[in-house]
Design a protein around this motif. Structure first.
Motif, PDB file in Angstrom:
ATOM      1  N   VAL A 193      49.751  33.437  45.100  1.00  0.00           N
ATOM      2  CA  VAL A 193      50.707  33.313  44.003  1.00  0.00           C
ATOM      3  C   VAL A 193      50.353  34.236  42.837  1.00  0.00           C
ATOM      4  CG1 VAL A 193      51.749  31.731  42.325  1.00  0.00           C
ATOM      5  CG2 VAL A 193      51.218  30.926  44.629  1.00  0.00           C
ATOM      6  N   VAL A 194      49.067  34.255  42.447  1.00  0.00           N
ATOM      7  CA  VAL A 194      48.678  34.952  41.206  1.00  0.00           C
ATOM      8  C   VAL A 194      47.774  36.152  41.416  1.00  0.00           C
ATOM      9  CG1 VAL A 194      48.905  32.812  39.903  1.00  0.00           C
ATOM     10  CG2 VAL A 194      46.653  33.475  40.752  1.00  0.00           C
ATOM     11  N   GLY A 195      47.344  36.409  42.647  1.00  0.00           N
ATOM     12  CA  GLY A 195      46.363  37.449  42.866  1.00  0.00           C
ATOM     13  C   GLY A 195      44.965  36.942  42.553  1.00  0.00           C
ATOM     14  N   SER A 196      43.996  37.843  42.465  1.00  0.00           N
ATOM     15  CA  SER A 196      42.610  37.414  42.258  1.00  0.00           C
ATOM     16  C   SER A 196      41.808  38.524  41.601  1.00  0.00           C
ATOM     17  CB  SER A 196      41.960  37.047  43.598  1.00  0.00           C
ATOM     18  OG  SER A 196      41.979  38.167  44.482  1.00  0.00           O
ATOM     19  N   GLN A 197      40.748  38.118  40.951  1.00  0.00           N
ATOM     20  CA  GLN A 197      39.778  39.068  40.408  1.00  0.00           C
ATOM     21  C   GLN A 197      38.604  39.199  41.376  1.00  0.00           C
ATOM     22  OE1 GLN A 197      40.386  40.850  37.821  1.00  0.00           O
ATOM     23  NE2 GLN A 197      42.025  39.703  36.804  1.00  0.00           N
ATOM     24  N   ASP A 198      38.049  40.399  41.481  1.00  0.00           N
ATOM     25  CA  ASP A 198      36.800  40.573  42.219  1.00  0.00           C
ATOM     26  C   ASP A 198      35.702  39.796  41.500  1.00  0.00           C
ATOM     27  OD1 ASP A 198      37.896  42.268  44.136  1.00  0.00           O
ATOM     28  OD2 ASP A 198      37.449  44.075  42.980  1.00  0.00           O
ATOM     29  N   ILE A 199      34.632  39.474  42.216  1.00  0.00           N
ATOM     30  CA  ILE A 199      33.492  38.801  41.610  1.00  0.00           C
ATOM     31  C   ILE A 199      32.219  39.468  42.117  1.00  0.00           C
ATOM     32  CG2 ILE A 199      33.508  37.011  43.420  1.00  0.00           C
ATOM     33  CD1 ILE A 199      32.447  35.047  41.247  1.00  0.00           C
ATOM     34  N   ALA A 200      31.235  39.651  41.226  1.00  0.00           N
ATOM     35  CA  ALA A 200      29.993  40.346  41.569  1.00  0.00           C
ATOM     36  C   ALA A 200      28.798  39.464  41.252  1.00  0.00           C
ATOM     37  CB  ALA A 200      29.883  41.663  40.811  1.00  0.00           C
ATOM     38  N   PHE A 201      27.806  39.481  42.132  1.00  0.00           N
ATOM     39  CA  PHE A 201      26.565  38.738  41.943  1.00  0.00           C
ATOM     40  C   PHE A 201      25.394  39.719  41.923  1.00  0.00           C
ATOM     41  CE2 PHE A 201      29.594  35.948  44.007  1.00  0.00           C
ATOM     42  CZ  PHE A 201      29.538  34.821  43.203  1.00  0.00           C
ATOM     43  N   ASN A 202      24.321  39.322  41.235  1.00  0.00           N
ATOM     44  CA  ASN A 202      23.107  40.142  41.143  1.00  0.00           C
ATOM     45  C   ASN A 202      23.411  41.538  40.602  1.00  0.00           C
ATOM     46  OD1 ASN A 202      21.317  38.111  42.326  1.00  0.00           O
ATOM     47  ND2 ASN A 202      22.458  38.507  44.217  1.00  0.00           N
ATOM     48  N   ARG A 203      24.312  41.587  39.657  1.00  0.00           N
ATOM     49  CA  ARG A 203      24.683  42.848  39.027  1.00  0.00           C
ATOM     50  C   ARG A 203      23.779  43.086  37.819  1.00  0.00           C
ATOM     51  NH1 ARG A 203      27.923  44.387  34.676  1.00  0.00           N
ATOM     52  NH2 ARG A 203      29.291  46.207  34.974  1.00  0.00           N
ATOM     53  N   PRO A 204      23.252  44.292  37.656  1.00  0.00           N
ATOM     54  CA  PRO A 204      22.430  44.574  36.468  1.00  0.00           C
ATOM     55  C   PRO A 204      23.225  44.353  35.187  1.00  0.00           C
ATOM     56  CG  PRO A 204      22.193  46.322  38.103  1.00  0.00           C
ATOM     57  CD  PRO A 204      23.316  45.454  38.570  1.00  0.00           C
ATOM     58  N   VAL A 205      22.569  43.797  34.183  1.00  0.00           N
ATOM     59  CA  VAL A 205      23.223  43.555  32.899  1.00  0.00           C
ATOM     60  C   VAL A 205      23.422  44.876  32.170  1.00  0.00           C
ATOM     61  CG1 VAL A 205      22.990  42.451  30.643  1.00  0.00           C
ATOM     62  CG2 VAL A 205      22.266  41.245  32.706  1.00  0.00           C
ATOM     63  N   GLY A 206      24.618  45.045  31.599  1.00  0.00           N
ATOM     64  CA  GLY A 206      24.891  46.254  30.827  1.00  0.00           C
ATOM     65  C   GLY A 206      26.305  46.738  31.051  1.00  0.00           C
ATOM     66  N   GLY A 207      26.725  47.663  30.217  1.00  0.00           N
ATOM     67  CA  GLY A 207      28.052  48.239  30.323  1.00  0.00           C
ATOM     68  C   GLY A 207      29.099  47.438  29.576  1.00  0.00           C
ATOM     69  N   PRO A 208      30.289  47.994  29.424  1.00  0.00           N
ATOM     70  CA  PRO A 208      31.356  47.323  28.683  1.00  0.00           C
ATOM     71  C   PRO A 208      31.895  46.107  29.424  1.00  0.00           C
ATOM     72  CG  PRO A 208      32.152  49.380  29.636  1.00  0.00           C
ATOM     73  CD  PRO A 208      30.683  49.344  29.873  1.00  0.00           C
ATOM     74  N   VAL A 209      32.171  45.056  28.661  1.00  0.00           N
ATOM     75  CA  VAL A 209      32.665  43.786  29.202  1.00  0.00           C
ATOM     76  C   VAL A 209      33.800  43.289  28.322  1.00  0.00           C
ATOM     77  CG1 VAL A 209      32.089  41.367  29.635  1.00  0.00           C
ATOM     78  CG2 VAL A 209      30.437  43.151  30.202  1.00  0.00           C
ATOM     79  N   THR A 210      34.805  42.677  28.945  1.00  0.00           N
ATOM     80  CA  THR A 210      35.871  41.990  28.216  1.00  0.00           C
ATOM     81  C   THR A 210      35.783  40.509  28.531  1.00  0.00           C
ATOM     82  OG1 THR A 210      37.326  43.927  28.384  1.00  0.00           O
ATOM     83  CG2 THR A 210      38.352  41.821  27.830  1.00  0.00           C
ATOM     84  N   ALA A 211      35.585  39.687  27.505  1.00  0.00           N
ATOM     85  CA  ALA A 211      35.553  38.230  27.656  1.00  0.00           C
ATOM     86  C   ALA A 211      36.892  37.677  27.191  1.00  0.00           C
ATOM     87  CB  ALA A 211      34.423  37.631  26.832  1.00  0.00           C
ATOM     88  N   LEU A 212      37.453  36.734  27.959  1.00  0.00           N
ATOM     89  CA  LEU A 212      38.767  36.195  27.651  1.00  0.00           C
ATOM     90  C   LEU A 212      38.748  34.672  27.658  1.00  0.00           C
ATOM     91  CD1 LEU A 212      39.485  38.684  30.109  1.00  0.00           C
ATOM     92  CD2 LEU A 212      41.439  38.586  28.589  1.00  0.00           C
ATOM     93  N   GLY A 213      39.675  34.069  26.929  1.00  0.00           N
ATOM     94  CA  GLY A 213      39.782  32.617  26.933  1.00  0.00           C
ATOM     95  C   GLY A 213      40.842  32.128  25.963  1.00  0.00           C
ATOM     96  N   TYR A 214      41.002  30.812  25.950  1.00  0.00           N
ATOM     97  CA  TYR A 214      42.013  30.142  25.129  1.00  0.00           C
ATOM     98  C   TYR A 214      41.333  29.256  24.083  1.00  0.00           C
ATOM     99  CZ  TYR A 214      45.441  31.395  28.779  1.00  0.00           C
ATOM    100  OH  TYR A 214      46.261  32.056  29.669  1.00  0.00           O
ATOM    101  N   PRO A 215      40.797  29.835  23.015  1.00  0.00           N
ATOM    102  CA  PRO A 215      40.062  29.034  22.032  1.00  0.00           C
ATOM    103  C   PRO A 215      40.982  28.173  21.171  1.00  0.00           C
ATOM    104  CG  PRO A 215      40.241  31.292  21.274  1.00  0.00           C
ATOM    105  CD  PRO A 215      40.778  31.271  22.670  1.00  0.00           C
ATOM    106  N   ALA A 216      40.366  27.132  20.581  1.00  0.00           N
ATOM    107  CA  ALA A 216      41.101  26.184  19.736  1.00  0.00           C
ATOM    108  C   ALA A 216      41.085  26.594  18.271  1.00  0.00           C
ATOM    109  CB  ALA A 216      40.505  24.788  19.896  1.00  0.00           C
ATOM    110  N   THR A 217      40.957  27.897  18.020  1.00  0.00           N
ATOM    111  CA  THR A 217      41.019  28.401  16.643  1.00  0.00           C
ATOM    112  C   THR A 217      42.470  28.659  16.260  1.00  0.00           C
ATOM    113  OG1 THR A 217      40.541  30.591  17.570  1.00  0.00           O
ATOM    114  CG2 THR A 217      38.700  29.371  16.584  1.00  0.00           C
ATOM    115  N   ASN A 218      42.727  28.726  14.953  1.00  0.00           N
ATOM    116  CA  ASN A 218      44.106  28.936  14.505  1.00  0.00           C
ATOM    117  C   ASN A 218      44.335  30.407  14.114  1.00  0.00           C
ATOM    118  OD1 ASN A 218      43.872  29.372  11.481  1.00  0.00           O
ATOM    119  ND2 ASN A 218      42.823  27.414  11.613  1.00  0.00           N
TER     120      ASN A 218
END
Length: 301
Positions: A193-218
């Motif tokens: 229905v919605v598709g999927s995101q790839d997922i990676a394990f044991n990946r070295p930390v670093g590089g650009p990242v986008t964090a997303l979510g639905y916070p309860a801030t106004n």
């Protein structure tokens, strides 16, 4: 991440103490059975919800209840590092609604990922159960992918199983969870229905990242998907980026290589903890062997 005196103040939750809406019932997990002396403890703990419970969860989360839960808490103004997501709509990312162990309506964020059963969703362990407390678990759990300002464009999926590390259940370590959801009302699997995101394990930390979510801030109050972008670094045995996302964004994805035209990236962590309120940093687990076992349990359920 261990629940030390400092990490307790950083733990990101769908709600903070004293801000719960009126609750329903206190949820208790089934008693933990003794493990035979000759067998190693199962590193993954799995909560299962019956068909009756899943049907009740879908009936429970009406549009009116969803609207009410967003209005019931305000964590202050949205911080300067959190921006509305403005790319191609992310059908894979959504709100995860549930009744927590205190009996309160609340929510986290979650993401559909590639899986053998086309039904796996990644989120934070504290969105499933309270850390270091085997019997305090969440109920009436449903995933609404692509949620936006009251709209549920891809339907609602009841959670039939929720896997977390045994170390989270017993010691508040490894704040990662993998859910398995039911088919939708048209008998379709989630990622069909919605598709999927790839997922990676044991990946070295670093590089650009986008964090997303639905916070309860106004002014958004959980009604709109927000993001933070930054370079991941190691800190306190986890990874961290500059971020102003707050409670309600818990469990939302950290996507590496996010293409806002295609809506595709690779999930490398989930929102787990904050440095302070209002926040300036977001922490996420480094997905290693334990996280892979949790994910494998969900994609085979």
């Amino acid at each position: 991440m261990p629940e030390t005196s400092t990490s307790l103040t950083r733990r990101l939750r769908g709600r903070t103490a004293g801000l719960f809406a009126a609750g329903t019932v206190l949820a208790l997990a089934a008693p933990v059975m003794a493990t035979p002396a000759h067998a190693a403890p199962d590193p993954v703990s799995v909560l299962k919800y019956t068909a009756k419970e899943r049907k009740a969860a879908l009936a429970y989360w009406t549009p009116a209840r969803i609207k009410a839960v967003g209005k019931s808490v305000d964590l202050g103004p949205t911080g300067p590092k959190a921006k509305p997501y403005r790319g191609t709509p992310l059908k894979t990312v959504g709100r995860l609604f549930f009744v927590n162990a205190n009996g309160a309506d609340t929510w986290c964020s979650a993401t559909a990922v590639k899986s053998a059963n086309k039904s796996a969703v990644m989120t934070a362990a504290h969105c499933v159960r309270r850390g270091s407390s085997p019997y305090n678990t969440n109920t009436d759990m449903v995933f609404v992918p692509g949620y936006h300002k009251g709209k549920q464009p891809h339907g609602t999926f009841a959670v039939r199983a929720a896997a977390t590390p045994r170390t989270w259940q017993n010691d508040s370590v490894n704040d990662i969870a993998a859910l398995t959801v039911d088919l939708d009302k048209k008998s379709r699997e989630l990622t069909d229905v919605v598709g999927s995101q790839d997922i990676a394990f044991n990946r070295p930390v670093g590089g650009p990242v986008t964090a997303l979510g639905y916070p309860a801030t106004n002014p958004q109050r959980g009604e709109e998907l927000l993001l933070c972008s930054g370079t991941a670094k190691k800190e306190h045995g986890t990874q961290v980026i500059p971020c102003s996302l707050s409670g309600g964004a818990s469990g939302g994805p950290w996507l590496a290589g996010l293409n806002t035209t295609t809506g595709k990236g690779t999930l490398i962590s989930v929102n787990s903890a904050l440095d302070t309120l209002p926040p300036t940093k977001m922490y996420g687990e480094i997905l290693g062997t334990t996280a892979k076992k949790v994910y494998d349990r969900a994609q085979r359920a």
